[in-house]
Write a protein that holds these residues in place. Structure first.
Motif, PDB file in Angstrom:
ATOM      1  N   ALA A   1     -23.106 -65.425  -9.362  1.00  0.00           N
ATOM      2  CA  ALA A   1     -23.976 -66.437  -8.754  1.00  0.00           C
ATOM      3  C   ALA A   1     -23.868 -67.719  -9.577  1.00  0.00           C
ATOM      4  O   ALA A   1     -23.785 -67.671 -10.813  1.00  0.00           O
ATOM      5  CB  ALA A   1     -25.414 -65.952  -8.723  1.00  0.00           C
TER       6      ALA A   1
ATOM      7  N   LYS B   1     -34.064 -63.764 -19.546  1.00  0.00           N
ATOM      8  CA  LYS B   1     -33.686 -62.367 -19.797  1.00  0.00           C
ATOM      9  C   LYS B   1     -32.447 -62.338 -20.711  1.00  0.00           C
ATOM     10  O   LYS B   1     -32.360 -61.553 -21.651  1.00  0.00           O
ATOM     11  CB  LYS B   1     -33.396 -61.696 -18.442  1.00  0.00           C
ATOM     12  CG  LYS B   1     -33.120 -60.217 -18.510  1.00  0.00           C
ATOM     13  CD  LYS B   1     -33.040 -59.623 -17.107  1.00  0.00           C
ATOM     14  CE  LYS B   1     -32.435 -58.231 -17.145  1.00  0.00           C
ATOM     15  NZ  LYS B   1     -32.265 -57.655 -15.791  1.00  0.00           N
TER      16      LYS B   1
ATOM     17  N   VAL C   1     -33.247 -64.824 -14.809  1.00  0.00           N
ATOM     18  CA  VAL C   1     -32.017 -64.414 -15.475  1.00  0.00           C
ATOM     19  C   VAL C   1     -31.769 -65.132 -16.802  1.00  0.00           C
ATOM     20  O   VAL C   1     -31.298 -64.510 -17.763  1.00  0.00           O
ATOM     21  CB  VAL C   1     -30.809 -64.525 -14.510  1.00  0.00           C
ATOM     22  CG1 VAL C   1     -30.292 -65.952 -14.392  1.00  0.00           C
ATOM     23  CG2 VAL C   1     -29.711 -63.583 -14.914  1.00  0.00           C
TER      24      VAL C   1
ATOM     25  N   TYR D   1     -39.116 -65.402  -0.049  1.00  0.00           N
ATOM     26  CA  TYR D   1     -39.595 -66.524  -0.879  1.00  0.00           C
ATOM     27  C   TYR D   1     -39.125 -67.848  -0.281  1.00  0.00           C
ATOM     28  O   TYR D   1     -39.917 -68.782  -0.086  1.00  0.00           O
ATOM     29  CB  TYR D   1     -39.071 -66.360  -2.316  1.00  0.00           C
ATOM     30  CG  TYR D   1     -39.254 -67.582  -3.193  1.00  0.00           C
ATOM     31  CD1 TYR D   1     -40.470 -67.852  -3.796  1.00  0.00           C
ATOM     32  CD2 TYR D   1     -38.189 -68.468  -3.419  1.00  0.00           C
ATOM     33  CE1 TYR D   1     -40.637 -68.976  -4.603  1.00  0.00           C
ATOM     34  CE2 TYR D   1     -38.345 -69.589  -4.225  1.00  0.00           C
ATOM     35  CZ  TYR D   1     -39.571 -69.835  -4.819  1.00  0.00           C
ATOM     36  OH  TYR D   1     -39.726 -70.945  -5.613  1.00  0.00           O
TER      37      TYR D   1
ATOM     38  N   SER E   1     -43.239 -66.588  -7.495  1.00  0.00           N
ATOM     39  CA  SER E   1     -42.051 -67.429  -7.609  1.00  0.00           C
ATOM     40  C   SER E   1     -40.759 -66.639  -7.814  1.00  0.00           C
ATOM     41  O   SER E   1     -39.706 -67.239  -8.019  1.00  0.00           O
ATOM     42  CB  SER E   1     -42.247 -68.412  -8.769  1.00  0.00           C
ATOM     43  OG  SER E   1     -42.193 -67.705  -9.983  1.00  0.00           O
TER      44      SER E   1
ATOM     45  N   THR F   1     -38.206 -76.116  -3.379  1.00  0.00           N
ATOM     46  CA  THR F   1     -37.174 -75.442  -4.149  1.00  0.00           C
ATOM     47  C   THR F   1     -35.787 -75.515  -3.523  1.00  0.00           C
ATOM     48  O   THR F   1     -35.662 -75.546  -2.281  1.00  0.00           O
ATOM     49  CB  THR F   1     -37.553 -73.959  -4.324  1.00  0.00           C
ATOM     50  OG1 THR F   1     -36.403 -73.214  -4.763  1.00  0.00           O
ATOM     51  CG2 THR F   1     -38.026 -73.321  -3.023  1.00  0.00           C
ATOM     52  N   SER F   2     -34.766 -75.446  -4.365  1.00  0.00           N
ATOM     53  CA  SER F   2     -33.383 -75.383  -3.879  1.00  0.00           C
ATOM     54  C   SER F   2     -33.114 -74.098  -3.101  1.00  0.00           C
ATOM     55  O   SER F   2     -32.121 -74.024  -2.368  1.00  0.00           O
ATOM     56  CB  SER F   2     -32.417 -75.493  -5.055  1.00  0.00           C
ATOM     57  OG  SER F   2     -32.795 -74.642  -6.100  1.00  0.00           O
TER      58      SER F   2
ATOM     59  N   ARG G   1     -25.515 -71.580 -10.420  1.00  0.00           N
ATOM     60  CA  ARG G   1     -26.758 -72.337 -10.347  1.00  0.00           C
ATOM     61  C   ARG G   1     -26.620 -73.676 -11.061  1.00  0.00           C
ATOM     62  O   ARG G   1     -25.791 -73.838 -11.959  1.00  0.00           O
ATOM     63  CB  ARG G   1     -27.911 -71.554 -11.014  1.00  0.00           C
ATOM     64  CG  ARG G   1     -28.365 -70.308 -10.263  1.00  0.00           C
ATOM     65  CD  ARG G   1     -29.085 -70.667  -8.971  1.00  0.00           C
ATOM     66  NE  ARG G   1     -29.592 -69.490  -8.269  1.00  0.00           N
ATOM     67  CZ  ARG G   1     -28.884 -68.761  -7.398  1.00  0.00           C
ATOM     68  NH1 ARG G   1     -27.640 -69.065  -7.138  1.00  0.00           N
ATOM     69  NH2 ARG G   1     -29.445 -67.724  -6.775  1.00  0.00           N
TER      70      ARG G   1
ATOM     71  N   ARG H   1     -29.454 -58.376  -4.834  1.00  0.00           N
ATOM     72  CA  ARG H   1     -30.491 -58.689  -3.843  1.00  0.00           C
ATOM     73  C   ARG H   1     -30.003 -58.363  -2.435  1.00  0.00           C
ATOM     74  O   ARG H   1     -28.797 -58.425  -2.182  1.00  0.00           O
ATOM     75  CB  ARG H   1     -30.869 -60.171  -3.955  1.00  0.00           C
ATOM     76  CG  ARG H   1     -31.480 -60.435  -5.309  1.00  0.00           C
ATOM     77  CD  ARG H   1     -31.660 -61.897  -5.637  1.00  0.00           C
ATOM     78  NE  ARG H   1     -32.232 -61.982  -6.982  1.00  0.00           N
ATOM     79  CZ  ARG H   1     -32.631 -63.081  -7.568  1.00  0.00           C
ATOM     80  NH1 ARG H   1     -32.534 -64.239  -6.927  1.00  0.00           N
ATOM     81  NH2 ARG H   1     -33.137 -63.051  -8.782  1.00  0.00           N
TER      82      ARG H   1
ATOM     83  N   ARG I   1     -39.778 -69.945 -19.873  1.00  0.00           N
ATOM     84  CA  ARG I   1     -39.375 -69.336 -18.609  1.00  0.00           C
ATOM     85  C   ARG I   1     -39.835 -67.869 -18.575  1.00  0.00           C
ATOM     86  O   ARG I   1     -39.760 -67.154 -19.585  1.00  0.00           O
ATOM     87  CB  ARG I   1     -37.862 -69.413 -18.514  1.00  0.00           C
ATOM     88  CG  ARG I   1     -37.251 -68.913 -17.226  1.00  0.00           C
ATOM     89  CD  ARG I   1     -37.789 -69.629 -16.027  1.00  0.00           C
ATOM     90  NE  ARG I   1     -36.769 -69.852 -15.010  1.00  0.00           N
ATOM     91  CZ  ARG I   1     -37.049 -69.962 -13.716  1.00  0.00           C
ATOM     92  NH1 ARG I   1     -38.291 -69.851 -13.291  1.00  0.00           N
ATOM     93  NH2 ARG I   1     -36.090 -70.199 -12.858  1.00  0.00           N
TER      94      ARG I   1
ATOM     95  N   ASN J   1     -32.974 -74.966 -10.137  1.00  0.00           N
ATOM     96  CA  ASN J   1     -33.448 -74.091 -11.227  1.00  0.00           C
ATOM     97  C   ASN J   1     -33.663 -74.885 -12.518  1.00  0.00           C
ATOM     98  O   ASN J   1     -32.793 -75.660 -12.922  1.00  0.00           O
ATOM     99  CB  ASN J   1     -32.424 -72.987 -11.515  1.00  0.00           C
ATOM    100  CG  ASN J   1     -32.206 -72.082 -10.316  1.00  0.00           C
ATOM    101  OD1 ASN J   1     -31.961 -72.548  -9.211  1.00  0.00           O
ATOM    102  ND2 ASN J   1     -32.307 -70.797 -10.542  1.00  0.00           N
TER     103      ASN J   1
ATOM    104  N   GLU K   1     -27.955 -62.641  -1.101  1.00  0.00           N
ATOM    105  CA  GLU K   1     -27.800 -63.434  -2.333  1.00  0.00           C
ATOM    106  C   GLU K   1     -27.570 -64.903  -1.998  1.00  0.00           C
ATOM    107  O   GLU K   1     -26.973 -65.233  -0.975  1.00  0.00           O
ATOM    108  CB  GLU K   1     -26.619 -62.871  -3.157  1.00  0.00           C
ATOM    109  CG  GLU K   1     -26.246 -63.638  -4.409  1.00  0.00           C
ATOM    110  CD  GLU K   1     -27.347 -63.670  -5.484  1.00  0.00           C
ATOM    111  OE1 GLU K   1     -28.374 -64.358  -5.282  1.00  0.00           O
ATOM    112  OE2 GLU K   1     -27.170 -63.021  -6.536  1.00  0.00           O
TER     113      GLU K   1
ATOM    114  N   GLY L   1     -27.444 -58.070 -12.891  1.00  0.00           N
ATOM    115  CA  GLY L   1     -26.939 -57.853 -11.536  1.00  0.00           C
ATOM    116  C   GLY L   1     -25.683 -58.691 -11.298  1.00  0.00           C
ATOM    117  O   GLY L   1     -24.683 -58.531 -12.002  1.00  0.00           O
TER     118      GLY L   1
ATOM    119  N   THR M   1     -38.407 -62.302 -16.600  1.00  0.00           N
ATOM    120  CA  THR M   1     -37.586 -61.568 -15.633  1.00  0.00           C
ATOM    121  C   THR M   1     -36.648 -62.488 -14.852  1.00  0.00           C
ATOM    122  O   THR M   1     -35.949 -62.036 -13.950  1.00  0.00           O
ATOM    123  CB  THR M   1     -38.463 -60.759 -14.647  1.00  0.00           C
ATOM    124  OG1 THR M   1     -39.323 -61.672 -13.955  1.00  0.00           O
ATOM    125  CG2 THR M   1     -39.299 -59.723 -15.371  1.00  0.00           C
TER     126      THR M   1
END
Ligand code: NAP
Ligand code: G4F
Length: 343
Positions: free
Chosen positions: A216, A193, A190, A150, A84, A125-126, A218, A296, A185, A179, A299, A212, A188
């Motif tokens: 972004a 973390k 975000v 993915y 995932s 998934t979105s 979400r 990534r 959760r 998300n 992104e 990173g 790893t």
């Protein structure tokens, strides 16, 4: 007594879903992958429940899925098992497709071949919307544009689910979930973390946090509420695909600010790009750094869901806002070192 079969039960969503179904009186059957270490921390508290059963199994093993489904004859199947992690999928694209795409068709085909009368939920998934321009919230009608191995694998699984519904009349539906996070959760991703680091930095157990892309955006909801939407989707007269989201969007940067504030630390940003740092406003100490290794290859900049359809048809809507979710996660991380029933 209704029987459910869950793949991915050791994960965040699987553990909440198992709890929900047991509380509704279901018998819950689930697969666990063999591992050299214990992977059941999120479901250890369920292991002695008289209606909870686990078997060794894997989405890469058709015969295993076929045998289990034929034996259990579940009324509902929830396919939550997946590789995932979006960033990891760029490193293991073939494996991701094997589990997330082909794994789904293995499960659908096992249901068809074993002639099981069951209802099927697919964890879509979105990420399917990945590269869609940020002009409006994404709904069931928005075209897909995955931006990772993915996302591409999940696109195959999405259409496989639609196809088995149309071709074989299976009650099968996709939950297109944005998300969703919680104390359970994976560490790893975000949000976890960040909340774990904020708690540990506050307690003097970790010097700083390296991230990173801070920009972004979400649409983050609370996982415990999202598994209720999964269950609701399988209780209807006709199978329908639904977006599950809050409809609100925040950046990773804002999430960092909220999490550190909840831990009692105020962040001030200095610099830009990979040289940007987040310092403790009071002391000037560096608490957040950027490492481009977390960028990534492609992104997904913006994800915001439109939950109107599920709200109208099933009466589901998110109850926990992001500030409340951050509080739940940071407070958990300030008081616990690992996953457990309290999360
Ligand atoms: P997660 O915490 O990463 O859990 C993934 C689960 O899949 C784990 O139980 C894992 O088992 C299992 N798994 C991995 N490879 C497998 C394989 N080959 N065979 C069988 N099981 C396997 O994920 P999650 O956050 O709970 O998400 C649940 C599902 O929803 C996933 O399909 C994910 O892609 C999808 N989704 C998640 C979100 C989100 O924001 N959380 C949003 C949209 C969709 P191990 O414990 O052994 O690794
Ligand atoms: O937390 P993330 O890894 O989640 P991402 O990529 O949005 O995927 C999650 O949500 C999907 C639904 O939209 C699920 F389908 C999928 O299974 C998974 O649950 O990253 C969120 C954002 C990204 O833009 C990433 O680039 O945070 C950015 N980010 C910045 N620093 C980071 C980091 N992500 C991670 N994992 N680690 C970082 O250090």
């Amino acid at each position: 007594m209704k029987k459910a079969f869950i793949t991915g039960v050791t994960g965040q969503d699987g553990s909440y879903l198992a709890e929900l179904l047991l509380s509704k009186g279901y018998e819950v059957h689930s697969i666990l992958r063999r591992s050299s270490v214990f992977t059941s921390a999120r479901i250890d508290h369920l292991m002695r429940h008289p209606h909870f059963f686990t078997y060794h199994g894997d989405l890469t093993d058709s015969s295993n899925l076929h045998t289990l489904l034929a034996k259990i004859q579940p009324h509902e199947v929830y396919n939550l098992g997946a590789q995932s992690h979006v960033a990891v999928s760029f490193e293991v694209p073939e494996y991701t497709a094997e589990v997330d795409a082909v794994g789904t068709i293995r499960l659908l085909n096992a249901i068809k071949d074993a002639k099981i009368r069951t209802r099927f939920y697919q964890a879509s998934t979105s990420e399917l919307y990945g590269g869609i321009p940020a002009t409006a919230p994404q709904s069931e009608k928005t075209p897909f544009h995955p931006k990772s191995p993915y996302g591409a694998a999940k696109l195959y699984a999405y259409w496989a689910t639609v196809n088995y519904r149309e071709a074989y009349g299976l009650y099968a539906c996709n939950g297109i979930l944005f998300n969703h996070e919680s104390p359970r959760r994976g560490e790893t991703f975000v949000t976890k973390k960040i909340t774990k680091a904020a708690a540990r930095i506050k307690q003097g157990r970790q010097p700083d946090l390296t991230l990173g892309n801070l920009n972004a955006q979400r649409d983050w909801g609370y996982a415990k509420e999202y598994v209720e939407a999964m269950w609701l989707m399988l209780q209807q007269e006709t199978p329908t695909d639904y977006v599950v989201a809050t409809g609100k969007v925040f950046s990773v940067r804002q999430f960092v600010e909220m999490a550190f504030e909840e831990a009692g630390l105020q962040i001030e940003w200095r610099g830009s790009g990979a040289d940007e740092i987040g310092v403790n406003k009071r002391t000037g100490e560096i608490l957040v750094k950027i490492d481009p290794k977390y960028y990534r290859p492609a992104e997904v900049d913006f994800l915001c869901g439109d939950p109107s359809l599920i709200s109208k048809n099933l009466g589901w809507s998110a109850r926990t806002n992001l500030r409340q979710l951050v509080k739940i996660m940071v407070q958990y991380d300030l008081h616990h070192d690992s996953y457990g029933a309290e999360g």
